[in-house]
Write an enzyme that holds these catalytic residues in place. Structure first.
Site, PDB file in Angstrom:
ATOM      1  N   CYS A 169      38.645  -4.801  -9.081  1.00 50.10           N
ATOM      2  CA  CYS A 169      39.668  -5.382  -9.935  1.00 50.10           C
ATOM      3  C   CYS A 169      40.909  -5.791  -9.126  1.00 50.10           C
ATOM      4  O   CYS A 169      40.819  -6.693  -8.308  1.00 50.10           O
ATOM      5  CB  CYS A 169      39.975  -4.385 -11.041  1.00 50.10           C
ATOM      6  SG  CYS A 169      40.302  -5.183 -12.590  1.00 50.10           S
ATOM      7  N   HIS A 201      35.443  -2.112 -13.537  1.00 48.56           N
ATOM      8  CA  HIS A 201      35.832  -0.770 -13.079  1.00 48.56           C
ATOM      9  C   HIS A 201      34.636   0.191 -13.036  1.00 48.56           C
ATOM     10  O   HIS A 201      34.425   0.931 -14.008  1.00 48.56           O
ATOM     11  CB  HIS A 201      36.885  -0.184 -14.024  1.00 48.56           C
ATOM     12  CG  HIS A 201      38.243  -0.779 -13.850  1.00 48.56           C
ATOM     13  ND1 HIS A 201      39.214  -0.201 -13.064  1.00 48.56           N
ATOM     14  CD2 HIS A 201      38.772  -1.909 -14.342  1.00 48.56           C
ATOM     15  CE1 HIS A 201      40.305  -0.944 -13.094  1.00 48.56           C
ATOM     16  NE2 HIS A 201      40.064  -1.989 -13.862  1.00 48.56           N
ATOM     17  N   GLU A 241      34.405   2.927 -11.613  1.00 52.76           N
ATOM     18  CA  GLU A 241      34.881   4.330 -11.642  1.00 52.76           C
ATOM     19  C   GLU A 241      35.144   4.808 -13.068  1.00 52.76           C
ATOM     20  O   GLU A 241      35.350   5.992 -13.298  1.00 52.76           O
ATOM     21  CB  GLU A 241      36.129   4.479 -10.755  1.00 52.76           C
ATOM     22  CG  GLU A 241      37.448   4.015 -11.353  1.00 52.76           C
ATOM     23  CD  GLU A 241      37.609   2.495 -11.412  1.00 52.76           C
ATOM     24  OE1 GLU A 241      36.652   1.753 -11.110  1.00 52.76           O
ATOM     25  OE2 GLU A 241      38.718   2.049 -11.795  1.00 52.76           O
TER      26      GLU A 241
END
Ligand code: GLN
Length: 193
Positions: free
Chosen positions: A78, A175, A177
């Site tokens: 990102c 994302h 994560e």
């Protein structure tokens, strides 16, 4: 092997947790000395304009550019991908991307915070779809094809690249994560180990 997570701003803790869960030796990177001690680096999402400024105040801009130019494996997500792009559209006038991944990205190119979304992504090399979490995501509007700087598209969403590889750098508009799925971190670590 030590894996660094750039920890100037943004979602660095979530990346550190994902890497830790996979048994990696993780170090947060805030100053050049910490960068010198790692073999690979994650550039997290967050706010690219802020991160851009902090690259200067932390004095990490030059050593990070050198490390990545020298082939240090990197997972940039990102805002992290925005930092590495050759061109940022709708950026701030003083934003100076490192120009290490030959893509043009439009900041917030999928719309504002309320337009954040999740979509299953077919990723090259992964058996089952990966849950893509897009939050004020950059939109890749051009992918470099020239030899030397060639960028490989690993996943698309509605015909637009959202996961790319350029040398040892993997760049994601979404994302991983925050996905509750560690496969992209696993893939990254397999390039490090
Ligand atoms: N819109 C942010 C920026 O321009 C990136 C969003 C994110 O990292 N989730 O930096």
């Amino acid at each position: 092997m030590k894996v660094g997570v750039l920890a100037l701003q943004g979602a660095f803790r979530e990346h550190a947790e994902a890497l830790d869960a996979l048994g990696a030796d993780v170090a947060l990177v805030r100053v050049p000395e910490q960068l010198a001690g790692v073999d690979a680096i994650v550039l997290p999402g967050g706010e690219s304009t802020t991160q851009d400024k902090l690259l200067d105040t932390s004095e990490l801009r030059a050593p990070l550019t050198d490390a990545l130019s020298g082939g240090m494996p990197c997972l940039a997500t990102c805002a992290g991908l925005i930092l590495l792009a050759t061109e940022v559209l709708d950026g701030r006038a003083d934003q100076r991307p490192l120009g290490l991944v030959d893509v043009s990205v439009r900041r917030n190119g999928y719309g504002r915070q309320v337009m954040s979304f999740e979509a299953p992504l077919t990723v090259a090399g992964l058996d089952a779809p990966f849950p893509g979490v897009f939050i004020r995501a950059p939109r890749i509007e051009r992918v470099g094809t020239e030899r030397g700087g060639a960028v490989t598209v690993l996943a698309e969403h509605e015909g637009v690249a959202v996961l790319v590889q350029s040398g040892a750098i993997t760049g994601a508009c979404f994302h991983p994560e925050l996905a509750g799925d560690l496969r992209l971190h696993e893939r990254f670590l397999s390039q490090v180990r």
